[in-house]
Design a protein around this motif. Structure first.
Motif, PDB file in Angstrom:
ATOM      1  N   SER A  49       0.832  -1.195   0.000  1.00  0.00           N
ATOM      2  CA  SER A  49       0.000   0.000   0.000  1.00  0.00           C
ATOM      3  C   SER A  49       0.869   1.248   0.000  1.00  0.00           C
ATOM      4  CB  SER A  49      -0.938   0.015   1.208  1.00  0.00           C
ATOM      5  OG  SER A  49      -0.201   0.071   2.417  1.00  0.00           O
ATOM      6  N   LEU A  50       0.355   2.268  -0.629  1.00  0.00           N
ATOM      7  CA  LEU A  50       1.021   3.565  -0.702  1.00  0.00           C
ATOM      8  C   LEU A  50      -0.013   4.629  -0.394  1.00  0.00           C
ATOM      9  CD1 LEU A  50       3.230   5.625  -1.491  1.00  0.00           C
ATOM     10  CD2 LEU A  50       2.559   5.273  -3.888  1.00  0.00           C
ATOM     11  N   LYS A  51       0.180   5.351   0.689  1.00  0.00           N
ATOM     12  CA  LYS A  51      -0.756   6.396   1.087  1.00  0.00           C
ATOM     13  C   LYS A  51      -0.218   7.750   0.650  1.00  0.00           C
ATOM     14  CE  LYS A  51      -3.334   8.213   5.064  1.00  0.00           C
ATOM     15  NZ  LYS A  51      -4.614   8.116   4.334  1.00  0.00           N
ATOM     16  N   LEU A  52      -0.965   8.415  -0.212  1.00  0.00           N
ATOM     17  CA  LEU A  52      -0.592   9.743  -0.672  1.00  0.00           C
ATOM     18  C   LEU A  52      -1.440  10.772   0.079  1.00  0.00           C
ATOM     19  CD1 LEU A  52      -0.368   8.878  -4.468  1.00  0.00           C
ATOM     20  CD2 LEU A  52       1.463   8.931  -2.787  1.00  0.00           C
ATOM     21  N   LYS A  53      -1.522  11.984  -0.423  1.00  0.00           N
ATOM     22  CA  LYS A  53      -2.252  13.012   0.309  1.00  0.00           C
ATOM     23  C   LYS A  53      -3.755  12.935   0.071  1.00  0.00           C
ATOM     24  CE  LYS A  53       1.546  16.297   0.699  1.00  0.00           C
ATOM     25  NZ  LYS A  53       2.017  17.684   0.420  1.00  0.00           N
ATOM     26  N   SER A  54      -4.174  12.683  -1.154  1.00  0.00           N
ATOM     27  CA  SER A  54      -5.604  12.655  -1.443  1.00  0.00           C
ATOM     28  C   SER A  54      -6.052  11.338  -2.064  1.00  0.00           C
ATOM     29  CB  SER A  54      -5.978  13.822  -2.378  1.00  0.00           C
ATOM     30  OG  SER A  54      -5.293  13.711  -3.614  1.00  0.00           O
ATOM     31  N   CYS A  55      -5.161  10.371  -2.104  1.00  0.00           N
ATOM     32  CA  CYS A  55      -5.544   9.040  -2.575  1.00  0.00           C
ATOM     33  C   CYS A  55      -4.558   8.020  -2.025  1.00  0.00           C
ATOM     34  CB  CYS A  55      -5.603   8.970  -4.105  1.00  0.00           C
ATOM     35  SG  CYS A  55      -3.999   8.992  -4.932  1.00  0.00           S
ATOM     36  N   SER A  56      -4.932   6.777  -2.122  1.00  0.00           N
ATOM     37  CA  SER A  56      -4.045   5.695  -1.704  1.00  0.00           C
ATOM     38  C   SER A  56      -4.108   4.588  -2.748  1.00  0.00           C
ATOM     39  CB  SER A  56      -4.439   5.153  -0.323  1.00  0.00           C
ATOM     40  OG  SER A  56      -5.782   4.695  -0.317  1.00  0.00           O
ATOM     41  N   ILE A  57      -2.982   3.872  -2.889  1.00  0.00           N
ATOM     42  CA  ILE A  57      -2.884   2.785  -3.862  1.00  0.00           C
ATOM     43  C   ILE A  57      -2.703   1.476  -3.099  1.00  0.00           C
ATOM     44  CG2 ILE A  57      -1.582   1.819  -5.790  1.00  0.00           C
ATOM     45  CD1 ILE A  57      -0.665   4.654  -6.449  1.00  0.00           C
ATOM     46  N   HIS A  58      -3.463   0.471  -3.479  1.00  0.00           N
ATOM     47  CA  HIS A  58      -3.391  -0.845  -2.843  1.00  0.00           C
ATOM     48  C   HIS A  58      -3.142  -1.881  -3.925  1.00  0.00           C
ATOM     49  CE1 HIS A  58      -5.272   0.940   0.807  1.00  0.00           C
ATOM     50  NE2 HIS A  58      -5.841   1.707  -0.110  1.00  0.00           N
TER      51      HIS A  58
END
Length: 322
Positions: A49-58
Protein backbone atom coordinates in the motif's frame (compact mmCIF):
# COMPACT_ATOMS: atom_id res chain seq x y z
CA UNK A 1 8.74 -11.99 -10.87
CA UNK A 2 5.75 -9.71 -10.45
CA UNK A 3 5.71 -6.03 -9.51
CA UNK A 4 4.67 -6.94 -5.97
CA UNK A 5 7.72 -9.19 -5.59
CA UNK A 6 10.01 -6.33 -6.59
CA UNK A 7 8.67 -3.80 -4.07
CA UNK A 8 10.49 -3.13 -0.82
CA UNK A 9 9.42 -1.31 2.32
CA UNK A 10 10.15 2.42 2.39
CA UNK A 11 8.96 5.52 4.19
CA UNK A 12 6.01 5.53 1.78
CA UNK A 13 5.33 1.91 0.79
CA UNK A 14 4.17 -0.77 3.19
CA UNK A 15 4.59 -4.38 2.11
CA UNK A 16 3.22 -7.53 3.74
CA UNK A 17 4.02 -10.99 2.39
CA UNK A 18 3.14 -14.59 3.25
CA UNK A 19 -0.03 -13.53 4.97
CA UNK A 20 -2.66 -15.84 6.31
CA UNK A 21 -6.27 -15.34 5.29
CA UNK A 22 -7.30 -13.30 8.32
CA UNK A 23 -4.27 -11.04 8.17
CA UNK A 24 -4.85 -10.38 4.49
CA UNK A 25 -8.47 -9.50 5.08
CA UNK A 26 -7.70 -7.12 7.93
CA UNK A 27 -5.30 -4.95 5.95
CA UNK A 28 -7.28 -4.58 2.75
CA UNK A 29 -8.28 -1.18 4.09
CA UNK A 30 -11.07 -0.33 1.66
CA UNK A 31 -14.03 -1.46 3.72
CA UNK A 32 -15.26 -4.68 5.30
CA UNK A 33 -14.19 -7.91 3.63
CA UNK A 34 -15.43 -11.45 4.17
CA UNK A 35 -13.48 -14.13 2.34
CA UNK A 36 -14.15 -17.82 1.88
CA UNK A 37 -11.08 -19.53 0.40
CA UNK A 38 -11.74 -21.77 -2.56
CA UNK A 39 -8.23 -23.22 -2.42
CA UNK A 40 -5.96 -22.42 0.52
CA UNK A 41 -3.41 -25.22 0.06
CA UNK A 42 -0.75 -22.98 -1.45
CA UNK A 43 -1.79 -19.73 0.16
CA UNK A 44 0.67 -17.02 -0.90
CA UNK A 45 -1.23 -13.76 -0.78
CA UNK A 46 0.62 -10.50 -0.31
CA UNK A 47 -0.17 -6.85 -0.17
CA UNK A 48 1.43 -3.43 -0.68
CA UNK A 49 0.00 0.00 0.00
CA UNK A 50 1.02 3.57 -0.70
CA UNK A 51 -0.76 6.40 1.09
CA UNK A 52 -0.59 9.74 -0.67
CA UNK A 53 -2.25 13.01 0.31
CA UNK A 54 -5.60 12.66 -1.44
CA UNK A 55 -5.54 9.04 -2.58
CA UNK A 56 -4.05 5.70 -1.70
CA UNK A 57 -2.88 2.78 -3.86
CA UNK A 58 -3.39 -0.85 -2.84
CA UNK A 59 -1.71 -3.67 -4.72
CA UNK A 60 -2.86 -7.19 -3.88
CA UNK A 61 -1.87 -10.69 -4.86
CA UNK A 62 -5.09 -12.44 -3.95
CA UNK A 63 -6.03 -16.11 -3.62
CA UNK A 64 -8.87 -18.27 -4.97
CA UNK A 65 -11.87 -17.17 -2.93
CA UNK A 66 -15.45 -16.05 -2.66
CA UNK A 67 -15.39 -12.48 -1.40
CA UNK A 68 -18.12 -10.24 -0.11
CA UNK A 69 -16.65 -6.77 -0.12
CA UNK A 70 -18.42 -3.79 1.39
CA UNK A 71 -16.52 -0.87 -0.05
CA UNK A 72 -16.59 2.52 1.65
CA UNK A 73 -14.98 5.72 0.41
CA UNK A 74 -15.55 9.46 0.63
CA UNK A 75 -14.83 9.75 -3.08
CA UNK A 76 -14.32 6.79 -5.39
CA UNK A 77 -12.41 3.54 -5.64
CA UNK A 78 -11.08 2.45 -9.03
CA UNK A 79 -9.99 -1.19 -9.27
CA UNK A 80 -8.35 -3.05 -12.12
CA UNK A 81 -6.27 -6.13 -12.85
CA UNK A 82 -2.53 -5.66 -13.42
CA UNK A 83 -2.37 -8.22 -16.24
CA UNK A 84 -4.60 -9.84 -18.83
CA UNK A 85 -4.40 -13.27 -17.20
CA UNK A 86 -6.60 -12.29 -14.26
CA UNK A 87 -9.97 -13.93 -13.77
CA UNK A 88 -12.75 -12.74 -11.50
CA UNK A 89 -16.53 -12.36 -11.46
CA UNK A 90 -18.14 -9.30 -9.88
CA UNK A 91 -21.86 -9.41 -9.11
CA UNK A 92 -22.29 -12.22 -11.64
CA UNK A 93 -20.45 -10.43 -14.44
CA UNK A 94 -17.06 -11.62 -15.64
CA UNK A 95 -14.59 -8.74 -15.32
CA UNK A 96 -12.50 -9.08 -18.44
CA UNK A 97 -9.66 -6.73 -19.37
CA UNK A 98 -9.97 -3.81 -20.05
CA UNK A 99 -12.73 -3.45 -17.45
CA UNK A 100 -12.41 -1.15 -14.44
CA UNK A 101 -14.39 -1.42 -11.23
CA UNK A 102 -15.73 1.99 -10.18
CA UNK A 103 -17.17 2.39 -6.69
CA UNK A 104 -18.63 5.66 -5.51
CA UNK A 105 -19.44 6.10 -1.82
CA UNK A 106 -20.50 2.80 -0.26
CA UNK A 107 -21.42 -0.36 -2.16
CA UNK A 108 -21.30 -4.11 -1.65
CA UNK A 109 -19.83 -6.39 -4.30
CA UNK A 110 -20.04 -10.16 -4.52
CA UNK A 111 -16.76 -11.32 -6.03
CA UNK A 112 -15.53 -14.76 -7.09
CA UNK A 113 -11.86 -15.38 -7.85
CA UNK A 114 -11.18 -18.84 -9.20
CA UNK A 115 -7.45 -18.16 -9.23
CA UNK A 116 -4.88 -15.91 -7.60
CA UNK A 117 -4.87 -12.46 -9.22
CA UNK A 118 -2.73 -9.35 -9.09
CA UNK A 119 -5.10 -6.44 -8.51
CA UNK A 120 -4.70 -2.72 -7.98
CA UNK A 121 -7.21 -0.44 -6.28
CA UNK A 122 -6.90 3.32 -6.01
CA UNK A 123 -8.97 5.07 -3.36
CA UNK A 124 -9.61 8.75 -4.11
CA UNK A 125 -10.75 10.91 -1.21
CA UNK A 126 -12.67 13.17 -3.60
CA UNK A 127 -13.56 13.21 -7.30
CA UNK A 128 -15.52 16.47 -7.49
CA UNK A 129 -16.23 17.73 -11.01
CA UNK A 130 -14.36 14.97 -12.80
CA UNK A 131 -17.38 13.74 -14.72
CA UNK A 132 -16.88 10.04 -14.02
CA UNK A 133 -19.98 7.93 -14.73
CA UNK A 134 -22.20 6.31 -12.11
CA UNK A 135 -24.40 7.32 -9.21
CA UNK A 136 -23.46 7.83 -5.60
CA UNK A 137 -23.31 4.68 -3.44
CA UNK A 138 -22.98 2.36 -6.41
CA UNK A 139 -20.49 -0.01 -8.01
CA UNK A 140 -20.21 -0.77 -11.70
CA UNK A 141 -17.88 -2.26 -14.25
CA UNK A 142 -16.61 0.25 -16.79
CA UNK A 143 -15.21 -1.14 -20.03
CA UNK A 144 -12.55 1.18 -21.42
CA UNK A 145 -10.03 0.86 -24.24
CA UNK A 146 -7.12 -1.59 -23.85
CA UNK A 147 -4.47 1.10 -24.27
CA UNK A 148 -6.06 3.30 -21.58
CA UNK A 149 -6.19 0.37 -19.18
CA UNK A 150 -2.57 -0.53 -19.92
CA UNK A 151 -1.48 3.08 -19.43
CA UNK A 152 -3.16 3.12 -16.02
CA UNK A 153 -1.48 -0.16 -15.05
CA UNK A 154 1.94 1.11 -16.13
CA UNK A 155 1.52 4.39 -14.27
CA UNK A 156 0.53 2.71 -11.02
CA UNK A 157 3.49 0.37 -11.37
CA UNK A 158 5.84 3.31 -11.93
CA UNK A 159 4.45 5.19 -8.92
CA UNK A 160 4.83 2.21 -6.60
CA UNK A 161 8.34 1.50 -7.87
CA UNK A 162 9.44 5.10 -7.40
CA UNK A 163 7.99 5.33 -3.88
CA UNK A 164 9.54 1.98 -2.99
CA UNK A 165 13.03 2.30 -4.44
CA UNK A 166 13.53 6.10 -4.64
CA UNK A 167 11.86 7.52 -1.53
CA UNK A 168 14.19 10.55 -1.57
CA UNK A 169 12.77 11.63 -4.91
CA UNK A 170 9.26 10.94 -3.70
CA UNK A 171 9.88 13.20 -0.69
CA UNK A 172 10.77 16.22 -2.84
CA UNK A 173 8.34 19.18 -2.67
CA UNK A 174 5.17 18.75 -4.74
CA UNK A 175 6.17 15.34 -6.14
CA UNK A 176 3.29 13.58 -4.38
CA UNK A 177 0.83 16.17 -5.70
CA UNK A 178 2.13 15.69 -9.24
CA UNK A 179 1.90 11.92 -8.87
CA UNK A 180 -1.71 12.20 -7.73
CA UNK A 181 -2.54 14.41 -10.67
CA UNK A 182 -0.94 11.91 -13.06
CA UNK A 183 -3.10 9.14 -11.65
CA UNK A 184 -6.26 11.24 -11.89
CA UNK A 185 -5.43 12.11 -15.49
CA UNK A 186 -4.94 8.45 -16.40
CA UNK A 187 -8.31 7.54 -14.87
CA UNK A 188 -9.93 10.54 -16.60
CA UNK A 189 -8.74 9.24 -19.97
CA UNK A 190 -9.91 5.72 -19.20
CA UNK A 191 -13.34 6.96 -18.14
CA UNK A 192 -13.65 9.29 -21.15
CA UNK A 193 -12.86 6.40 -23.50
CA UNK A 194 -15.51 4.25 -21.79
CA UNK A 195 -18.33 6.76 -21.66
CA UNK A 196 -18.19 9.49 -24.27
CA UNK A 197 -19.85 12.65 -23.07
CA UNK A 198 -22.65 14.46 -24.83
CA UNK A 199 -21.47 17.85 -23.61
CA UNK A 200 -19.76 18.52 -26.92
CA UNK A 201 -23.16 18.58 -28.60
CA UNK A 202 -24.53 21.05 -26.08
CA UNK A 203 -21.67 23.51 -26.29
CA UNK A 204 -20.95 25.32 -29.53
CA UNK A 205 -17.46 25.70 -30.95
CA UNK A 206 -17.47 29.38 -30.04
CA UNK A 207 -18.08 28.50 -26.40
CA UNK A 208 -15.22 26.03 -26.51
CA UNK A 209 -12.96 28.67 -28.05
CA UNK A 210 -13.80 31.15 -25.29
CA UNK A 211 -13.17 28.52 -22.64
CA UNK A 212 -9.74 27.59 -24.02
CA UNK A 213 -8.78 31.26 -24.18
CA UNK A 214 -9.73 31.58 -20.52
CA UNK A 215 -7.62 28.51 -19.79
CA UNK A 216 -4.60 30.05 -21.53
CA UNK A 217 -5.07 33.30 -19.60
CA UNK A 218 -5.36 31.44 -16.32
CA UNK A 219 -2.21 29.42 -17.01
CA UNK A 220 -0.29 32.57 -17.99
CA UNK A 221 -1.34 34.44 -14.86
CA UNK A 222 -0.33 31.45 -12.72
CA UNK A 223 2.96 30.73 -14.47
CA UNK A 224 5.35 28.86 -12.22
CA UNK A 225 2.59 27.53 -10.00
CA UNK A 226 1.49 23.92 -9.73
CA UNK A 227 -1.83 23.61 -11.56
CA UNK A 228 -4.19 20.66 -11.25
CA UNK A 229 -7.00 19.97 -13.67
CA UNK A 230 -9.77 19.89 -11.06
CA UNK A 231 -8.66 23.23 -9.59
CA UNK A 232 -8.36 24.85 -13.02
CA UNK A 233 -11.80 23.60 -14.07
CA UNK A 234 -13.30 24.85 -10.82
CA UNK A 235 -11.75 28.28 -11.30
CA UNK A 236 -13.18 28.42 -14.81
CA UNK A 237 -16.61 27.29 -13.61
CA UNK A 238 -16.81 24.05 -15.61
CA UNK A 239 -16.27 20.33 -15.09
CA UNK A 240 -12.98 18.63 -15.93
CA UNK A 241 -14.78 16.78 -18.70
CA UNK A 242 -16.06 20.01 -20.30
CA UNK A 243 -12.60 21.57 -20.16
CA UNK A 244 -11.09 18.44 -21.70
CA UNK A 245 -13.64 18.47 -24.53
CA UNK A 246 -12.94 22.15 -25.21
CA UNK A 247 -9.20 21.62 -25.47
CA UNK A 248 -9.66 18.60 -27.76
CA UNK A 249 -11.94 20.63 -30.03
CA UNK A 250 -9.72 23.71 -30.17
CA UNK A 251 -6.18 22.43 -29.66
CA UNK A 252 -6.59 19.02 -31.28
CA UNK A 253 -5.21 17.14 -28.27
CA UNK A 254 -6.30 16.14 -24.79
CA UNK A 255 -6.16 18.70 -22.02
CA UNK A 256 -3.55 16.61 -20.22
CA UNK A 257 -1.30 16.48 -23.28
CA UNK A 258 -1.77 20.19 -23.86
CA UNK A 259 -0.87 21.08 -20.27
CA UNK A 260 2.10 18.71 -20.40
CA UNK A 261 3.29 20.38 -23.59
CA UNK A 262 3.13 23.77 -21.88
CA UNK A 263 5.07 22.40 -18.91
CA UNK A 264 7.75 20.99 -21.22
CA UNK A 265 8.11 24.37 -22.84
CA UNK A 266 8.40 25.97 -19.41
CA UNK A 267 11.18 23.54 -18.49
CA UNK A 268 13.04 24.39 -21.69
CA UNK A 269 12.73 28.12 -21.05
CA UNK A 270 14.26 27.67 -17.61
CA UNK A 271 17.06 25.46 -18.93
CA UNK A 272 17.83 27.74 -21.89
CA UNK A 273 18.39 30.67 -19.55
CA UNK A 274 21.09 28.59 -17.87
CA UNK A 275 21.20 31.03 -14.98
CA UNK A 276 19.94 28.75 -12.23
CA UNK A 277 22.32 26.43 -10.38
CA UNK A 278 19.49 23.90 -10.20
CA UNK A 279 19.92 20.52 -11.80
CA UNK A 280 17.74 19.20 -14.61
CA UNK A 281 16.02 16.96 -12.08
CA UNK A 282 15.18 19.90 -9.82
CA UNK A 283 13.71 21.91 -12.72
CA UNK A 284 11.71 18.89 -13.86
CA UNK A 285 10.28 18.27 -10.40
CA UNK A 286 9.26 21.92 -10.00
CA UNK A 287 7.33 21.64 -13.25
CA UNK A 288 5.53 18.47 -12.27
CA UNK A 289 7.67 15.81 -13.97
CA UNK A 290 8.42 13.18 -11.34
CA UNK A 291 9.23 10.25 -13.66
CA UNK A 292 12.72 11.20 -14.87
CA UNK A 293 13.00 8.54 -17.57
CA UNK A 294 9.65 9.43 -19.08
CA UNK A 295 10.41 13.15 -18.79
CA UNK A 296 13.74 12.82 -20.63
CA UNK A 297 12.10 10.76 -23.38
CA UNK A 298 9.25 13.27 -23.88
CA UNK A 299 11.69 16.18 -23.84
CA UNK A 300 13.95 14.52 -26.41
CA UNK A 301 10.99 13.65 -28.64
CA UNK A 302 9.81 17.25 -28.56
CA UNK A 303 13.10 19.14 -28.78
CA UNK A 304 15.49 16.69 -30.44
CA UNK A 305 17.96 16.77 -27.56
CA UNK A 306 18.08 15.78 -23.92
CA UNK A 307 17.39 18.35 -21.18
CA UNK A 308 21.01 18.00 -20.03
CA UNK A 309 22.21 18.92 -23.51
CA UNK A 310 20.00 22.00 -23.46
CA UNK A 311 21.34 23.08 -20.08
CA UNK A 312 24.96 22.41 -21.00
CA UNK A 313 24.66 24.43 -24.21
CA UNK A 314 23.00 27.28 -22.33
CA UNK A 315 25.74 27.38 -19.70
CA UNK A 316 28.48 27.33 -22.34
CA UNK A 317 26.77 30.25 -24.07
CA UNK A 318 26.52 32.13 -20.79
CA UNK A 319 30.19 31.50 -19.98
CA UNK A 320 31.30 32.71 -23.40
CA UNK A 321 29.38 35.95 -22.98
CA UNK A 322 30.74 36.70 -19.52
Amino acid sequence: MSLLDELVESDFVKVSRSLDVDRFRSIEGLGEARSIPIDAKNFAASFASLKLKSCSIHLQRTFPRILQMHYSTTGAIVGFTMDDAASLIIDGVEARTPALLLVKGTATCEIVEQQANLLALVNFASIDDRGWPGDADSAQLIVTLPDKCQALRALVGDVLTLASHSPDTFAQPNVIEHVEESILQAVDLAMAAASPTHEAKRLSLSNYLALVRKLDEFVAVNAGKTLYSADVARQLGVSVRTLHNAVVAIRGMSMHRYMRLRRLWNVRQQLVRGESPQSVKAVALVNGFWHMGEFTSMYRDLFGETPQQTLSAARKNTDSQS
